[in-house]
Design a protein around this motif. Structure first.
Motif, PDB file in Angstrom:
ATOM      1  N   ARG A 116      -0.627  18.318 -23.260  1.00  0.00           N
ATOM      2  CA  ARG A 116      -0.254  19.843 -23.829  1.00  0.00           C
ATOM      3  C   ARG A 116       1.222  19.642 -24.518  1.00  0.00           C
ATOM      4  NH1 ARG A 116      -0.113  21.462 -17.760  1.00  0.00           N
ATOM      5  NH2 ARG A 116      -1.986  20.604 -17.713  1.00  0.00           N
ATOM      6  N   LEU A 166      -6.620  -5.198  -6.623  1.00  0.00           N
ATOM      7  CA  LEU A 166      -5.277  -5.701  -5.705  1.00  0.00           C
ATOM      8  C   LEU A 166      -6.030  -5.614  -4.415  1.00  0.00           C
ATOM      9  CD1 LEU A 166      -2.104  -4.227  -7.134  1.00  0.00           C
ATOM     10  CD2 LEU A 166      -3.173  -6.613  -7.670  1.00  0.00           C
ATOM     11  N   LEU A 216      -3.027   3.645 -12.235  1.00  0.00           N
ATOM     12  CA  LEU A 216      -2.586   3.333 -11.070  1.00  0.00           C
ATOM     13  C   LEU A 216      -3.272   3.792  -9.862  1.00  0.00           C
ATOM     14  CD1 LEU A 216      -0.454   1.631  -9.545  1.00  0.00           C
ATOM     15  CD2 LEU A 216       1.007   3.765  -9.641  1.00  0.00           C
ATOM     16  N   GLY A 217      -3.975   3.184  -8.950  1.00  0.00           N
ATOM     17  CA  GLY A 217      -4.612   3.919  -7.865  1.00  0.00           C
ATOM     18  C   GLY A 217      -5.149   2.863  -6.742  1.00  0.00           C
ATOM     19  N   LEU A 218      -6.169   3.413  -6.105  1.00  0.00           N
ATOM     20  CA  LEU A 218      -6.706   2.762  -4.742  1.00  0.00           C
ATOM     21  C   LEU A 218      -8.039   2.300  -5.170  1.00  0.00           C
ATOM     22  CD1 LEU A 218      -5.433   5.427  -2.277  1.00  0.00           C
ATOM     23  CD2 LEU A 218      -4.213   3.344  -2.848  1.00  0.00           C
ATOM     24  N   VAL A 244      -9.679  -1.917   1.741  1.00  0.00           N
ATOM     25  CA  VAL A 244      -8.783  -1.008   0.863  1.00  0.00           C
ATOM     26  C   VAL A 244      -7.923  -1.864  -0.039  1.00  0.00           C
ATOM     27  CG1 VAL A 244      -7.330  -0.475   2.806  1.00  0.00           C
ATOM     28  CG2 VAL A 244      -7.645   1.232   0.900  1.00  0.00           C
ATOM     29  N   GLY A 245      -7.436  -1.255  -1.144  1.00  0.00           N
ATOM     30  CA  GLY A 245      -6.363  -2.176  -1.835  1.00  0.00           C
ATOM     31  C   GLY A 245      -5.904  -1.087  -2.963  1.00  0.00           C
ATOM     32  N   GLY A 246      -5.584  -1.827  -3.915  1.00  0.00           N
ATOM     33  CA  GLY A 246      -4.932  -0.990  -4.983  1.00  0.00           C
ATOM     34  C   GLY A 246      -5.593  -1.355  -6.273  1.00  0.00           C
ATOM     35  N   HIS A 247      -5.226  -0.797  -7.382  1.00  0.00           N
ATOM     36  CA  HIS A 247      -5.762  -0.862  -8.781  1.00  0.00           C
ATOM     37  C   HIS A 247      -4.737  -0.544  -9.660  1.00  0.00           C
ATOM     38  CE1 HIS A 247      -8.156   0.681 -12.401  1.00  0.00           C
ATOM     39  NE2 HIS A 247      -8.496  -0.774 -12.288  1.00  0.00           N
ATOM     40  N   GLY A 253       2.511  15.246 -13.210  1.00  0.00           N
ATOM     41  CA  GLY A 253       1.233  15.796 -13.924  1.00  0.00           C
ATOM     42  C   GLY A 253       1.689  17.492 -13.793  1.00  0.00           C
ATOM     43  N   GLY A 302      -7.515   7.127  -8.742  1.00  0.00           N
ATOM     44  CA  GLY A 302      -6.169   7.116  -9.044  1.00  0.00           C
ATOM     45  C   GLY A 302      -5.691   7.845 -10.197  1.00  0.00           C
ATOM     46  N   TRP A 303      -4.593   7.735 -10.562  1.00  0.00           N
ATOM     47  CA  TRP A 303      -3.532   8.357 -11.380  1.00  0.00           C
ATOM     48  C   TRP A 303      -3.761   7.763 -12.952  1.00  0.00           C
ATOM     49  CZ3 TRP A 303       2.182   7.649 -11.921  1.00  0.00           C
ATOM     50  CH2 TRP A 303       2.652   8.337 -12.840  1.00  0.00           C
ATOM     51  N   TRP A 357       0.650  13.249 -18.581  1.00  0.00           N
ATOM     52  CA  TRP A 357       1.050  12.625 -17.334  1.00  0.00           C
ATOM     53  C   TRP A 357       0.332  13.228 -16.043  1.00  0.00           C
ATOM     54  CZ3 TRP A 357       4.740   9.051 -17.079  1.00  0.00           C
ATOM     55  CH2 TRP A 357       5.573   9.011 -18.200  1.00  0.00           C
ATOM     56  N   GLY A 358      -0.757  14.259 -16.453  1.00  0.00           N
ATOM     57  CA  GLY A 358      -1.502  14.861 -15.463  1.00  0.00           C
ATOM     58  C   GLY A 358      -3.164  14.368 -15.352  1.00  0.00           C
ATOM     59  N   ILE A 362       2.297   2.229  -3.272  1.00  0.00           N
ATOM     60  CA  ILE A 362       0.901   2.466  -4.175  1.00  0.00           C
ATOM     61  C   ILE A 362       0.765   4.071  -3.922  1.00  0.00           C
ATOM     62  CG2 ILE A 362      -1.462   2.690  -4.708  1.00  0.00           C
ATOM     63  CD1 ILE A 362      -1.285  -0.390  -4.552  1.00  0.00           C
ATOM     64  N   LEU A 392      -5.568  -5.494  -0.945  1.00  0.00           N
ATOM     65  CA  LEU A 392      -4.332  -5.517   0.354  1.00  0.00           C
ATOM     66  C   LEU A 392      -4.795  -5.390   1.500  1.00  0.00           C
ATOM     67  CD1 LEU A 392      -2.037  -3.235  -1.900  1.00  0.00           C
ATOM     68  CD2 LEU A 392      -2.279  -5.884  -2.136  1.00  0.00           C
ATOM     69  N   MET A 406       0.734  -1.281  -0.041  1.00  0.00           N
ATOM     70  CA  MET A 406       0.137  -0.071  -0.020  1.00  0.00           C
ATOM     71  C   MET A 406       0.984   1.469   0.116  1.00  0.00           C
ATOM     72  SD  MET A 406      -3.029   1.248  -0.083  1.00  0.00           S
ATOM     73  CE  MET A 406      -4.099   0.078   0.492  1.00  0.00           C
TER      74      MET A 406
END
Lengths: 210, 203
Positions: free
Chosen positions: B75, B160, B196-198, B166-169, A15, B31-32, B48-49, A4, B162, A1
């Motif tokens: 951009r 994921l 990539l996120g939660l 809660v976990g990841g993605h 970003g 997530g991002w 990237w944003g 991440i 974890l 965690m």
């Protein structure tokens, strides 16, 4: 965690990567050219251009011309490009001159201007110039719409059809160049940039030749 | 070393049983997001944003329906270049900054495979509408164009698990939207995205 979360933070930082801000771009020149599609540029041979530049200055509304070394350098560069394209400079403007080249500098004005069709000639000191020589009272005519952003200062080069002005009863601007972003921090001409912009306006107009 | 490996195996097997999600429960993902343009007449540089929000309701243990939205900010600085109109009558030479913000809003459905350790792999498809706002700065000029269009986003990824709630993605997908660029002949927005996120579970 934990990894991440670290990656997400790294992503947020990535970003926020730097880009060229628009304020920096304000100082960059923009050279716009337009032509009258009906004009055949090889039909013209002689041209006239004054040593002075017409001036529309919001801070000095009584001044109508710009003279001096800067003005001459810009005019000479236009003259050189016209000659390189096969046109002949006619030092004695008369009824036999085919083309009139008017150069106007607009700066310190609050509003931008859109032109199309019959131009509001009050903003062009050369309207009276051609009128004075020819005794005609014809308006300028742009067969296309042009946009002049005056807040950054603009040099306008108009190629006026004098050859057919009498029969057309208007001064048709068969080619037009609008050069923005040539002023320095003191609102004076960045001469090197202005001369390069004049060259570029001809480079991007390959049809402009005798 | 053996102790560490043994501990990881125990931990993975513990959560493996929980990676599979029960029918009726839901997952929220945030997530991002990174976007890499595929048709790049207008902008070719990676965004990237970006980010995403995704809510999924499990109507079956291996099938979810939900709603998702994401955004990406593309951009690019373009050095001095001459642009000529189609009829050759006008030309403009300038440097410019190009921007494009995209926001797809979608209903999505995902199919889930058997859990692999802490990972719950899936394939999915989102369909909906995408909003695109694009503009260019050159000197004091600004040209802008906004439009909406149909969007489809096939995706693969894994949730994921974890922790208990809660976990990841992680995910990867392809975005295609029927939107005219307005400045170029480009008539669609296509990019590959990585997520990539939660993940947050609720029963």
């Amino acid at each position: 965690m934990r990894y991440i979360l670290l990656l997400l933070i790294a992503g947020l930082i990535a970003g926020c990567s730097t880009v060229k801000h628009s304020d920096e771009l304000l100082a960059e020149p923009v050279i716009y050219t337009a032509r009258d599609n009906a004009a055949n540029f090889s039909d013209y041979l002689t041209f006239y251009i004054s040593d002075t530049i017409g001036l529309v200055d919001g801070d000095h509304p009584d001044d109508s011309t710009l003279i001096g070394a800067d003005s001459k350098a810009v005019v000479d560069q236009i003259k050189k490009n016209m000659t390189d394209r096969g046109y002949s400079f006619d030092a004695s403007l008369d009824t036999g001159t085919d083309l009139g080249v008017s150069v106007t500098l607009m700066r310190n004005l609050l509003d931008d201007y859109y032109y199309g069709g019959y131009w509001n000639y009050y903003y062009n000191p050369y309207y009276y110039y051609w009128y004075g020589w020819y005794g005609w009272y014809y308006p300028y005519y742009y067969p296309y719409v042009i946009y002049v952003p005056t807040n950054q200062g603009t040099i306008i080069i108009d190629l006026v059809d004098l050859k057919n002005a009498h029969s057309a009863e208007k001064f048709v601007v068969i080619w037009n160049a609008i050069i923005s972003g040539y002023l320095d921090a003191n609102n004076n001409i960045n001469l090197q940039r202005a001369v390069e912009a004049v060259d570029q306006s001809f480079t991007q107009s390959p049809y402009l030749k005798h | 070393m053996k102790k560490i490996l043994f501990s990881i195996c125990i931990l993975a097997s513990t959560f493996a049983a929980k990676a599979q999600v029960q029918q009726g429960s839901s997952i929220f993902l945030v997530g991002w997001e990174i976007g890499i343009p595929l048709n790049n007449d207008y902008i070719s540089e990676t965004s990237w944003g970006g980010g995403y929000f995704d809510w999924r309701k499990f109507v079956k243990p291996n099938l979810s329906l939900g709603f998702a939205m994401s955004f990406n900010a593309f951009r690019q600085y373009v050095d001095t270049k001459t642009y000529v109109s189609d009829d050759q009558s006008t030309a403009v030479t300038t440097r410019m900054m190009r921007y494009q913000n995209v926001l797809p809003f979608m209903f999505n459905t995902c199919y889930y495979f058997k859990a692999m350790g802490v990972a719950l792999p899936y394939v999915g498809l989102g369909v909906g509408a995408e909003f695109s706002d694009q503009w260019m700065y050159y000197s004091s000029f600004t040209s802008s164009n906004r439009d909406w269009g149909f969007v489809a986003r096939p995706t693969v990824g894994a949730i994921l698990r974890l922790g208990e709630d809660v976990g990841g993605h992680v995910g990867v997908g392809y975005n295609i939207a029927a939107i005219d660029n307005g400045f170029t002949d480009q008539n669609s927005i296509q990019y590959v995205y990585f997520q990539l996120g939660l993940s947050f579970y609720s029963r």
